[in-house]
Design an enzyme around this catalytic site. Structure first.
Site, PDB file in Angstrom:
ATOM      1  N   GLY A   1       6.198  13.677   0.431  1.00 39.17           N
ATOM      2  CA  GLY A   1       6.927  13.474  -0.814  1.00 39.17           C
ATOM      3  C   GLY A   1       8.402  13.167  -0.682  1.00 39.17           C
TER       4      GLY A   1
ATOM      5  N   ASN B   1       9.902  10.297  -0.338  1.00 36.87           N
ATOM      6  CA  ASN B   1      10.274   9.162  -1.193  1.00 36.87           C
ATOM      7  C   ASN B   1      10.236   9.544  -2.672  1.00 36.87           C
ATOM      8  OD1 ASN B   1      10.835   6.503   0.267  1.00 36.87           O
ATOM      9  ND2 ASN B   1       9.083   7.321   1.384  1.00 36.87           N
TER      10      ASN B   1
ATOM     11  N   ASN C   1       5.265  -0.355  -4.491  1.00 36.81           N
ATOM     12  CA  ASN C   1       4.901   0.466  -3.338  1.00 36.81           C
ATOM     13  C   ASN C   1       5.974   0.300  -2.267  1.00 36.81           C
ATOM     14  OD1 ASN C   1       3.179   2.005  -1.537  1.00 36.81           O
ATOM     15  ND2 ASN C   1       2.638   0.073  -0.537  1.00 36.81           N
TER      16      ASN C   1
ATOM     17  N   HIS D   1       6.426   0.259   1.962  1.00 35.58           N
ATOM     18  CA  HIS D   1       5.684   0.174   3.213  1.00 35.58           C
ATOM     19  C   HIS D   1       6.683   0.281   4.374  1.00 35.58           C
ATOM     20  CE1 HIS D   1       2.517  -0.783   5.955  1.00 35.58           C
ATOM     21  NE2 HIS D   1       3.271  -1.706   6.517  1.00 35.58           N
TER      22      HIS D   1
ATOM     23  N   SER E   1       9.777  -2.203   3.345  1.00 31.95           N
ATOM     24  CA  SER E   1       9.645  -3.206   2.285  1.00 31.95           C
ATOM     25  C   SER E   1       9.188  -2.508   1.009  1.00 31.95           C
ATOM     26  CB  SER E   1       8.566  -4.244   2.644  1.00 31.95           C
ATOM     27  OG  SER E   1       8.771  -4.770   3.940  1.00 31.95           O
TER      28      SER E   1
ATOM     29  N   ASP F   1      -0.814  -4.012   0.833  1.00 33.08           N
ATOM     30  CA  ASP F   1       0.572  -4.356   1.202  1.00 33.08           C
ATOM     31  C   ASP F   1       0.826  -5.866   1.152  1.00 33.08           C
ATOM     32  OD1 ASP F   1       1.019  -1.616   1.724  1.00 33.08           O
ATOM     33  OD2 ASP F   1       0.234  -1.821   3.741  1.00 33.08           O
TER      34      ASP F   1
HETATM   35  C1  GRF Z   1       6.456   6.555   3.998  1.00 33.06           C
HETATM   36  O1  GRF Z   1       6.729   6.207   5.318  1.00 33.06           O
HETATM   37  C2  GRF Z   1       6.036   5.359   3.196  1.00 33.06           C
HETATM   38  O2  GRF Z   1       6.656   4.176   3.597  1.00 33.06           O
HETATM   39  C3  GRF Z   1       4.556   5.278   3.478  1.00 33.06           C
HETATM   40  O3  GRF Z   1       4.128   6.627   3.518  1.00 33.06           O
HETATM   41  C4  GRF Z   1       5.221   7.450   3.892  1.00 33.06           C
HETATM   42  C5  GRF Z   1       5.362   8.489   2.833  1.00 33.06           C
HETATM   43  O4  GRF Z   1       6.325   9.458   3.159  1.00 33.06           O
HETATM   44  N1  GRF Z   1       3.897   4.470   2.483  1.00 33.06           N
HETATM   45  P1  GRF Z   1       6.803  10.496   2.071  1.00 33.06           P
HETATM   46  O5  GRF Z   1       5.562  11.240   1.588  1.00 33.06           O
HETATM   47  O6  GRF Z   1       7.454   9.739   0.954  1.00 33.06           O
HETATM   48  O7  GRF Z   1       7.754  11.401   2.763  1.00 33.06           O
END
Ligand code: GRF
Length: 208
Positions: free
Chosen positions: A15, A17, A112, A114, A141, A150
């Site tokens: 979590g 992000n 999203n 990536h 990205s 993606d």
């Molecule tokens: C991130 O590296 C994101 O790019 C990928 O999954 C990971 C999620 O990490 N899609 P977090 O749960 O947001 O820490």
């Protein structure tokens, strides 16, 4: 005052992000607000972060098939989103391909992140794929979600160098720092109505 864009985040894991987006949204000048976190996994770290931040949460069982989701779970997420007037859905480490009602209704309003420079290294373990391939630069990205994996139009990317002595962990950490800048920035651009999808390209309109 400008209207705040209502955001829902979908996550499956740690979590970080989600947290970066939610913290940016707490800034009173930020044009979006996180109204809802949906997880497919009751052990997701994102769930605790949302609770600490006082953000509404929902757990939706997406079915037993890894990487996929049932039509019912897609319907349920769509219902949760529309009942809260969600205008933007952010996938943040959501480990399933979104399809069904949620994608049909939110395509163009779903993004999203990536951890690689698309169109290279799609799918799982983008950081490891980049390392194994031997690229000198990688990054992250943020892109609109389409029915592929993606493959949707790219909103923005941030680049990091790959160092000689990197392993998956060190490269992932360097990329993650950039993810936490890129994702809130993309949310801001969307919320300000500054993104126009033109075929595969996304035009970023100037600030007004
Ligand atoms: C991130 O590296 C994101 O790019 C990928 O999954 C990971 C999620 O990490 N899609 P977090 O749960 O947001 O820490």
């Amino acid at each position: 005052m400008r209207h705040s864009c209502n955001v829902a985040v979908l996550a499956s894991g740690r979590g970080s992000n989600f947290k970066a987006i939610a913290e940016a949204c707490r800034n009173e000048n930020f044009p979006a607000v996180v109204r809802l976190l949906i997880v497919d996994n009751p052990d997701a770290g994102a769930l605790r972060l949302a609770e600490e931040m006082g953000i509404e949460t929902a757990i939706v069982d997406c079915g037993p098939k890894r990487g996929s989701m049932t039509p019912e779970s897609s319907e349920e997420m769509y219902r949760l989103a529309t009942e809260r007037d969600i205008e933007l859905v952010c996938l943040a480490g959501f480990m399933r391909i979104v399809k069904g009602r949620l994608l049909d209704e939110y395509q163009g309003r779903m993004i999203n992140i990536h951890p690689a420079l698309l169109p290279s290294f799609k799918g799982l373990q983008g950081q490891k794929q980049a390392l194994d391939y031997g690229v000198r630069y990688s990054g992250c990205s943020v892109h609109f979600v389409d029915p592929g994996v993606d493959t949707g139009p790219i909103i923005l990317q941030r680049v990091v160098p790959v160092h000689q002595d990197d392993d998956e962990e060190s490269l992932s950490a360097r990329i993650l720092k950039e993810e936490h800048k890129a994702y809130p920035e993309a949310v801001r651009l969307f919320a300000e109505g500054r993104l126009r999808i033109e075929g595969r390209r996304v035009r970023v309109l100037d600030e007004t």
